[in-house]
Scaffold this motif. Structure first.
Motif, PDB file in Angstrom:
ATOM      1  N   PRO A  60      35.280  15.301-128.334  1.00 13.37           N
ATOM      2  CA  PRO A  60      34.645  15.330-129.660  1.00 13.37           C
ATOM      3  C   PRO A  60      33.181  15.754-129.609  1.00 13.37           C
ATOM      4  O   PRO A  60      32.706  16.488-130.481  1.00 13.37           O
ATOM      5  CB  PRO A  60      34.795  13.887-130.158  1.00 13.37           C
ATOM      6  N   VAL A  61      32.464  15.296-128.575  1.00 14.17           N
ATOM      7  CA  VAL A  61      31.049  15.654-128.436  1.00 14.17           C
ATOM      8  C   VAL A  61      30.899  17.149-128.177  1.00 14.17           C
ATOM      9  O   VAL A  61      30.087  17.832-128.830  1.00 14.17           O
ATOM     10  CB  VAL A  61      30.399  14.852-127.289  1.00 14.17           C
ATOM     11  N   LEU A  62      31.678  17.687-127.251  1.00 17.12           N
ATOM     12  CA  LEU A  62      31.602  19.116-126.944  1.00 17.12           C
ATOM     13  C   LEU A  62      31.998  19.962-128.144  1.00 17.12           C
ATOM     14  O   LEU A  62      31.375  21.005-128.415  1.00 17.12           O
ATOM     15  CB  LEU A  62      32.491  19.446-125.754  1.00 17.12           C
ATOM     16  N   LYS A  63      33.003  19.525-128.859  1.00 12.56           N
ATOM     17  CA  LYS A  63      33.446  20.289-130.030  1.00 12.56           C
ATOM     18  C   LYS A  63      32.331  20.367-131.073  1.00 12.56           C
ATOM     19  O   LYS A  63      32.075  21.444-131.643  1.00 12.56           O
ATOM     20  CB  LYS A  63      34.696  19.669-130.640  1.00 12.56           C
ATOM     21  N   ARG A  64      31.648  19.263-131.289  1.00 15.34           N
ATOM     22  CA  ARG A  64      30.528  19.272-132.240  1.00 15.34           C
ATOM     23  C   ARG A  64      29.411  20.191-131.760  1.00 15.34           C
ATOM     24  O   ARG A  64      28.803  20.921-132.562  1.00 15.34           O
ATOM     25  CB  ARG A  64      29.997  17.852-132.447  1.00 15.34           C
ATOM     26  N   GLN A  65      29.128  20.163-130.472  1.00 14.43           N
ATOM     27  CA  GLN A  65      28.066  21.016-129.924  1.00 14.43           C
ATOM     28  C   GLN A  65      28.413  22.492-130.080  1.00 14.43           C
ATOM     29  O   GLN A  65      27.551  23.311-130.430  1.00 14.43           O
ATOM     30  CB  GLN A  65      27.836  20.675-128.449  1.00 14.43           C
ATOM     31  N   ILE A  66      29.665  22.845-129.827  1.00 15.23           N
ATOM     32  CA  ILE A  66      30.093  24.241-129.967  1.00 15.23           C
ATOM     33  C   ILE A  66      30.030  24.670-131.429  1.00 15.23           C
ATOM     34  O   ILE A  66      29.564  25.773-131.748  1.00 15.23           O
ATOM     35  CB  ILE A  66      31.508  24.428-129.392  1.00 15.23           C
ATOM     36  N   GLU A  67      30.475  23.795-132.308  1.00 19.13           N
ATOM     37  CA  GLU A  67      30.406  24.112-133.735  1.00 19.13           C
ATOM     38  C   GLU A  67      28.964  24.318-134.193  1.00 19.13           C
ATOM     39  O   GLU A  67      28.698  25.122-135.096  1.00 19.13           O
ATOM     40  CB  GLU A  67      31.054  22.989-134.546  1.00 19.13           C
ATOM     41  N   ALA A  68      28.026  23.614-133.541  1.00 21.79           N
ATOM     42  CA  ALA A  68      26.615  23.717-133.907  1.00 21.79           C
ATOM     43  C   ALA A  68      25.924  24.916-133.266  1.00 21.79           C
ATOM     44  O   ALA A  68      24.742  25.163-133.521  1.00 21.79           O
ATOM     45  CB  ALA A  68      25.879  22.435-133.516  1.00 21.79           C
ATOM     46  N   GLY A  69      26.658  25.657-132.409  1.00 20.12           N
ATOM     47  CA  GLY A  69      26.089  26.872-131.840  1.00 20.12           C
ATOM     48  C   GLY A  69      25.757  26.826-130.364  1.00 20.12           C
ATOM     49  O   GLY A  69      25.088  27.737-129.852  1.00 20.12           O
ATOM     50  N   GLU A  70      26.208  25.787-129.670  1.00 19.76           N
ATOM     51  CA  GLU A  70      25.969  25.707-128.213  1.00 19.76           C
ATOM     52  C   GLU A  70      26.515  26.947-127.515  1.00 19.76           C
ATOM     53  O   GLU A  70      27.629  27.390-127.771  1.00 19.76           O
ATOM     54  CB  GLU A  70      26.662  24.456-127.649  1.00 19.76           C
ATOM     55  N   LYS A  71      25.730  27.517-126.616  1.00 19.99           N
ATOM     56  CA  LYS A  71      26.159  28.704-125.890  1.00 19.99           C
ATOM     57  C   LYS A  71      26.968  28.298-124.655  1.00 19.99           C
ATOM     58  O   LYS A  71      26.610  27.348-123.954  1.00 19.99           O
ATOM     59  CB  LYS A  71      24.950  29.538-125.475  1.00 19.99           C
ATOM     60  N   PHE A  72      28.036  29.016-124.395  1.00 15.40           N
ATOM     61  CA  PHE A  72      28.891  28.726-123.251  1.00 15.40           C
ATOM     62  C   PHE A  72      29.753  29.946-122.964  1.00 15.40           C
ATOM     63  O   PHE A  72      29.857  30.862-123.790  1.00 15.40           O
ATOM     64  CB  PHE A  72      29.789  27.512-123.538  1.00 15.40           C
ATOM     65  N   ASP A  73      30.377  29.956-121.805  1.00 16.85           N
ATOM     66  CA  ASP A  73      31.317  31.016-121.457  1.00 16.85           C
ATOM     67  C   ASP A  73      32.761  30.535-121.532  1.00 16.85           C
ATOM     68  O   ASP A  73      33.633  31.262-121.997  1.00 16.85           O
ATOM     69  CB  ASP A  73      31.020  31.544-120.048  1.00 16.85           C
ATOM     70  N   ALA A  74      32.998  29.312-121.056  1.00 16.95           N
ATOM     71  CA  ALA A  74      34.346  28.748-121.080  1.00 16.95           C
ATOM     72  C   ALA A  74      34.273  27.295-121.509  1.00 16.95           C
ATOM     73  O   ALA A  74      33.301  26.597-121.213  1.00 16.95           O
ATOM     74  CB  ALA A  74      35.000  28.846-119.702  1.00 16.95           C
ATOM     75  N   ALA A  75      35.317  26.843-122.205  1.00 15.59           N
ATOM     76  CA  ALA A  75      35.398  25.448-122.624  1.00 15.59           C
ATOM     77  C   ALA A  75      36.744  24.890-122.198  1.00 15.59           C
ATOM     78  O   ALA A  75      37.784  25.523-122.415  1.00 15.59           O
ATOM     79  CB  ALA A  75      35.226  25.324-124.133  1.00 15.59           C
ATOM     80  N   VAL A  76      36.727  23.713-121.578  1.00 16.57           N
ATOM     81  CA  VAL A  76      37.952  23.035-121.152  1.00 16.57           C
ATOM     82  C   VAL A  76      38.103  21.798-122.027  1.00 16.57           C
ATOM     83  O   VAL A  76      37.415  20.800-121.837  1.00 16.57           O
ATOM     84  CB  VAL A  76      37.904  22.645-119.662  1.00 16.57           C
ATOM     85  N   LEU A  77      38.997  21.899-122.993  1.00 20.66           N
ATOM     86  CA  LEU A  77      39.142  20.878-124.026  1.00 20.66           C
ATOM     87  C   LEU A  77      40.617  20.578-124.234  1.00 20.66           C
ATOM     88  O   LEU A  77      41.464  21.010-123.452  1.00 20.66           O
ATOM     89  CB  LEU A  77      38.517  21.373-125.339  1.00 20.66           C
ATOM     90  N   LEU A  78      40.942  19.848-125.291  1.00 20.74           N
ATOM     91  CA  LEU A  78      42.326  19.643-125.676  1.00 20.74           C
ATOM     92  C   LEU A  78      42.815  20.866-126.448  1.00 20.74           C
ATOM     93  O   LEU A  78      42.021  21.571-127.090  1.00 20.74           O
ATOM     94  CB  LEU A  78      42.467  18.392-126.538  1.00 20.74           C
TER      95      LEU A  78
END
Length: 251
Positions: A60-78
């Motif tokens: 949930p924390v990572l999802k919120r960060q990505i929605e807010a514009g966090e930069k990343f290359d890959a995400a390992v989530l559900l």
């Protein structure tokens, strides 16, 4: 372990022939996969020249960060989180790849009497008897555990004994003696100093969790991420995934 090293060595030879320039790949990941990545990241770097830079947080924390514009290359989530972010244009459409799944279990402090958790009634009695139970207030596992208490009909009796933790694993609270036990995915228990796996939840209550990789829609290193996904489906990765209490998923 020797089999893993042999498989990694073969993969290094195979991938080094196709690897391009070295890249730094930013990976946002659920902590459940931390043990797997700790073992595989050096092998991936040797095979490709790419360096993996991790941030481990609850989904949930990572999802919120990505929605807010966090930069990343890959995400390992559900899977559902990856799909939601793809619909929002944050993760590249069609890039989701399921890599592993795991079961939920009960962690206790090392050396404590082993509780019974093999049946619904066993688990119910164990939770009612526990003096304190830790859980994550910021993870899917924590949400599942609260739902489990309702399902067992013991929420009113158990909730006053709950210790909500944030910014760290509830397993850490068990290891430190702050809580008697916790219910969480098995990879978060295996190999943690000071705790032991009392057992997995019974089939009728089990919650299997799948973990998926998605490529950022704005990835600075999409080719390197594609190599990472291929690596996570390799025999070497499968062996490491199993060693950490997860099951590999074929592509």
């Amino acid at each position: 372990m020797r089999g893993i090293r042999v498989a990694v060595a073969a993969l290094v030879l195979a991938m080094s022939a196709t690897a391009g320039g070295a890249a730094e790949v930013t990976v946002l990941s659920t902590p459940t996969m931390k043990g797997v990545f700790n073992e595989l990241a050096p092998a991936f770097a040797r095979a490709t020249g790419h360096t993996l830079v991790f941030t481990f947080e609850g989904v949930p924390v990572l999802k919120r960060q990505i929605e807010a514009g966090e930069k990343f290359d890959a995400a390992v989530l559900l899977p559902a989180a990856v799909d939601d972010l793809a619909r929002l244009g944050k993760i590249a459409a069609g890039s989701r790849s399921d890599v592993a799944r795991t079961a939920a279990g009960v962690a206790i402090r090392m050396g404590a009497p082993m509780p019974k958790v093999a049946s619904s009634e066993d688990l119910k009695r164990t939770l009612l008897a526990a003096r304190s139970i830790s859980y994550s207030s910021e993870s899917v596992s924590g949400s599942y555990f609260l739902h489990l208490l309702d399902r067992l009909g013991i929420a009113a009796d158990v909730k006053p004994k709950l210790l909500a933790v944030a910014g760290r694993s509830p397993v850490e609270a068990v290891a430190r003696g702050e809580a008697e036990l916790t219910v969480i995915t098995v990879p978060n228990i295996i190999g943690v100093e000071g705790v032991a796996l009392a057992g997995v939840l019974p089939d009728e209550l089990q919650n299997y969790t799948t973990f998926s990789v998605g490529i950022s829609a704005n990835a600075s290193e999409p080719k390197a991420v594609a190599q990472l996904i291929a690596f996570l489906h390799s025999p070497a990765a499968a062996a490491a995934i199993r060693s950490k209490g997860l099951e590999p998923i074929a592509p």
